[in-house]
Design a protein around this motif. Structure first.
Motif, PDB file in Angstrom:
ATOM      1  N   GLY A 103       0.830  -1.202   0.000  1.00 24.82           N
ATOM      2  CA  GLY A 103       0.000   0.000   0.000  1.00 24.82           C
ATOM      3  C   GLY A 103       0.858   1.243   0.000  1.00 24.82           C
ATOM      4  O   GLY A 103       0.570   2.219  -0.717  1.00 24.82           O
ATOM      5  N   HIS A 104       1.921   1.214   0.800  1.00 22.19           N
ATOM      6  CA  HIS A 104       2.924   2.296   0.754  1.00 22.19           C
ATOM      7  C   HIS A 104       3.461   2.437  -0.658  1.00 22.19           C
ATOM      8  O   HIS A 104       3.532   3.557  -1.210  1.00 22.19           O
ATOM      9  N   GLY A 105       3.832   1.324  -1.289  1.00 25.09           N
ATOM     10  CA  GLY A 105       4.375   1.384  -2.634  1.00 25.09           C
ATOM     11  C   GLY A 105       3.404   1.969  -3.632  1.00 25.09           C
ATOM     12  O   GLY A 105       3.770   2.813  -4.458  1.00 25.09           O
ATOM     13  N   ALA A 106       2.147   1.546  -3.569  1.00 25.16           N
ATOM     14  CA  ALA A 106       1.140   2.058  -4.499  1.00 25.16           C
ATOM     15  C   ALA A 106       0.953   3.559  -4.340  1.00 25.16           C
ATOM     16  O   ALA A 106       0.879   4.301  -5.327  1.00 25.16           O
ATOM     17  N   LEU A 107       0.886   4.023  -3.110  1.00 19.73           N
ATOM     18  CA  LEU A 107       0.663   5.451  -2.866  1.00 19.73           C
ATOM     19  C   LEU A 107       1.830   6.297  -3.355  1.00 19.73           C
ATOM     20  O   LEU A 107       1.641   7.297  -4.053  1.00 19.73           O
ATOM     21  N   ILE A 108       3.042   5.907  -2.994  1.00 21.69           N
ATOM     22  CA  ILE A 108       4.182   6.763  -3.367  1.00 21.69           C
ATOM     23  C   ILE A 108       4.434   6.724  -4.874  1.00 21.69           C
ATOM     24  O   ILE A 108       4.789   7.743  -5.472  1.00 21.69           O
TER      25      ILE A 108
ATOM     26  N   VAL B 179      -5.697   4.996  -7.817  1.00 14.90           N
ATOM     27  CA  VAL B 179      -4.826   4.384  -6.815  1.00 14.90           C
ATOM     28  C   VAL B 179      -5.653   4.076  -5.574  1.00 14.90           C
ATOM     29  O   VAL B 179      -6.546   4.834  -5.210  1.00 14.90           O
ATOM     30  N   SER B 180      -5.358   2.947  -4.949  1.00 18.68           N
ATOM     31  CA  SER B 180      -6.001   2.607  -3.688  1.00 18.68           C
ATOM     32  C   SER B 180      -5.032   1.794  -2.851  1.00 18.68           C
ATOM     33  O   SER B 180      -3.985   1.351  -3.336  1.00 18.68           O
ATOM     34  N   ALA B 181      -5.385   1.592  -1.570  1.00 21.00           N
ATOM     35  CA  ALA B 181      -4.502   0.845  -0.681  1.00 21.00           C
ATOM     36  C   ALA B 181      -5.292   0.231   0.465  1.00 21.00           C
ATOM     37  O   ALA B 181      -6.301   0.790   0.907  1.00 21.00           O
ATOM     38  N   PHE B 182      -4.799  -0.898   0.916  1.00 22.02           N
ATOM     39  CA  PHE B 182      -5.320  -1.549   2.111  1.00 22.02           C
ATOM     40  C   PHE B 182      -4.240  -1.459   3.194  1.00 22.02           C
ATOM     41  O   PHE B 182      -3.092  -1.849   2.959  1.00 22.02           O
TER      42      PHE B 182
ATOM     43  N   LEU C 247      -7.145   9.438  -3.459  1.00 23.26           N
ATOM     44  CA  LEU C 247      -6.596   8.305  -2.726  1.00 23.26           C
ATOM     45  C   LEU C 247      -7.733   7.583  -2.013  1.00 23.26           C
ATOM     46  O   LEU C 247      -8.472   8.202  -1.242  1.00 23.26           O
ATOM     47  N   LEU C 248      -7.871   6.285  -2.254  1.00 21.44           N
ATOM     48  CA  LEU C 248      -8.857   5.463  -1.555  1.00 21.44           C
ATOM     49  C   LEU C 248      -8.112   4.502  -0.644  1.00 21.44           C
ATOM     50  O   LEU C 248      -7.302   3.699  -1.114  1.00 21.44           O
ATOM     51  N   ILE C 249      -8.382   4.586   0.660  1.00 20.83           N
ATOM     52  CA  ILE C 249      -7.698   3.734   1.629  1.00 20.83           C
ATOM     53  C   ILE C 249      -8.724   3.049   2.522  1.00 20.83           C
ATOM     54  O   ILE C 249      -9.593   3.700   3.106  1.00 20.83           O
ATOM     55  N   ASP C 250      -8.607   1.734   2.626  1.00 22.55           N
ATOM     56  CA  ASP C 250      -9.377   0.967   3.591  1.00 22.55           C
ATOM     57  C   ASP C 250      -8.438   0.512   4.703  1.00 22.55           C
ATOM     58  O   ASP C 250      -7.333   0.017   4.428  1.00 22.55           O
ATOM     59  N   GLN C 251      -8.899   0.672   5.934  1.00 20.86           N
ATOM     60  CA  GLN C 251      -8.084   0.326   7.098  1.00 20.86           C
ATOM     61  C   GLN C 251      -8.972  -0.328   8.148  1.00 20.86           C
ATOM     62  O   GLN C 251     -10.004   0.219   8.527  1.00 20.86           O
ATOM     63  N   GLY C 252      -8.586  -1.499   8.621  1.00 22.91           N
ATOM     64  CA  GLY C 252      -9.326  -2.159   9.688  1.00 22.91           C
ATOM     65  C   GLY C 252      -9.029  -1.524  11.032  1.00 22.91           C
ATOM     66  O   GLY C 252      -7.868  -1.262  11.352  1.00 22.91           O
ATOM     67  N   ASP C 253     -10.069  -1.289  11.833  1.00 18.58           N
ATOM     68  CA  ASP C 253      -9.826  -0.634  13.129  1.00 18.58           C
ATOM     69  C   ASP C 253      -9.344  -1.622  14.192  1.00 18.58           C
ATOM     70  O   ASP C 253      -8.945  -1.211  15.280  1.00 18.58           O
ATOM     71  N   ALA C 254      -9.337  -2.937  13.869  1.00 19.94           N
ATOM     72  CA  ALA C 254      -8.771  -3.937  14.771  1.00 19.94           C
ATOM     73  C   ALA C 254      -7.407  -4.425  14.286  1.00 19.94           C
ATOM     74  O   ALA C 254      -6.911  -5.446  14.760  1.00 19.94           O
ATOM     75  N   ASP C 255      -6.810  -3.685  13.366  1.00 21.77           N
ATOM     76  CA  ASP C 255      -5.487  -4.025  12.837  1.00 21.77           C
ATOM     77  C   ASP C 255      -4.451  -3.898  13.948  1.00 21.77           C
ATOM     78  O   ASP C 255      -4.321  -2.849  14.585  1.00 21.77           O
ATOM     79  N   GLU C 256      -3.691  -4.957  14.168  1.00 23.82           N
ATOM     80  CA  GLU C 256      -2.708  -4.969  15.242  1.00 23.82           C
ATOM     81  C   GLU C 256      -1.562  -3.992  15.024  1.00 23.82           C
ATOM     82  O   GLU C 256      -0.824  -3.675  15.959  1.00 23.82           O
TER      83      GLU C 256
END
Length: 277
Positions: free
Chosen positions: A148-153, A165-168, A213-222
């Motif tokens: 996801g870092h790679g896709a964004l930059i 562009v999007s990222a998880f 920029l479309l980003i999905d992020q889980g709120d229970a991500d460790e």
């Protein structure tokens, strides 16, 4: 390109190729899914960049993306995450060396000899794919975690090259989190000024194209609060007037179960951008 896997999948073909990379100085594997539409016409391409410890196999076996790519008529291209081979520098750590290329061009020995994943993804790989596969030059890019870092930059640094562009769960501020600090120190040296060229929170301030920029992020991500910090990118994007959608998804963690749950929505968004709808 030598095809080493060829499997029917949702009316199309899931292939894996091996090729010699001039940029990386080693043999590389890359997964290519061609939807059924590719038998009749050239199709747009979504490039997928995977995360730490992954190869080209993780995305194609765990995300379930082929179903949606077939529905929307997109090719999927998923390269390995780093150079490979006996003469390629490595470290006894999952977050540095093989499997941890961070999609940059290393400038410090011994990494600088092979670790040039940025040039590989931006230039060498698309040229190879577009020369050997029935695809157009309409490109989108996405990824997970380090990918996801790679896709964004890559999208932020190359205006006009990608239509979406999007990222998880991306590492959005590698200069300020342990994963990025470890990798950047090794690959780029101690000059933190040089790190800015591969940090989305810095690049978004002066991006030459305001690609949403479309980003999905889980709120229970460790890793949410220690390694990922999407809030930092949202703050900088808002300040720069750069369009960004950050979707915090309740109960989801960092795994491919999360990616599989939302990859269909991402592919639908990319398809709309790639086909001008």
């Amino acid at each position: 390109m030598e095809r080493i896997e060829h499997r029917a999948c949702f009316g199309g073909w899931q292939d894996v190729y091996r090729h010699r990379s001039t940029v990386l100085g080693c043999d590389m594997h890359v997964a290519v899914y061609l939807p059924p539409q590719a038998a009749l016409e050239a199709v747009p391409v979504l490039y997928w960049l995977s995360g730490l410890t992954c190869t080209e196999q993780n995305f194609i076996t765990k995300a379930g993306a082929q179903r949606y790519a077939a529905e929307h008529g997109l090719a999927l291209v998923a390269p390995d995450t780093s150079p490979r081979g006996e003469d390629v520098a490595d470290a006894e750590a999952y977050d540095l060396g093989k499997g941890a290329g961070f999609y940059l061009n290393a400038t410090v020995a011994p990494w600088s000899q092979h670790y040039r994943m940025y040039d590989y993804v931006v230039d060498e790989l698309p040229a190879l794919i577009e020369a050997h596969c029935p695809v157009t030059d309409a490109r989108a890019i996405s990824g997970h975690s380090m990918g996801g870092h790679g896709a964004l930059i890559i999208a932020l640094k190359n205006p006009g090259r990608y239509r979406s562009v999007s990222a998880f769960s991306p590492i959005v501020a590698p200069s300020r989190v342990p994963w990025g600090e470890k990798a950047f120190s090794a690959y780029l040296g101690d000059d933190r000024g040089a790190w800015k060229a591969y940090d989305a929170t810095e690049l978004v301030k002066t991006a030459g194209e305001k690609l949403p920029l479309l980003i999905d992020q889980g709120d229970a991500d460790e890793f949410l609060h220690t390694q990922l910090r999407p809030d930092l990118l949202k703050t900088e994007a808002d300040a720069a007037g750069h369009p960004m959608i950050l979707r915090m998804q309740p109960s989801y963690d960092h795994s491919y179960y999360f990616v599989a749950s939302f990859i269909g929505e991402h592919i639908k968004c990319h398809a709309a951008a790639l086909r001008g709808r």
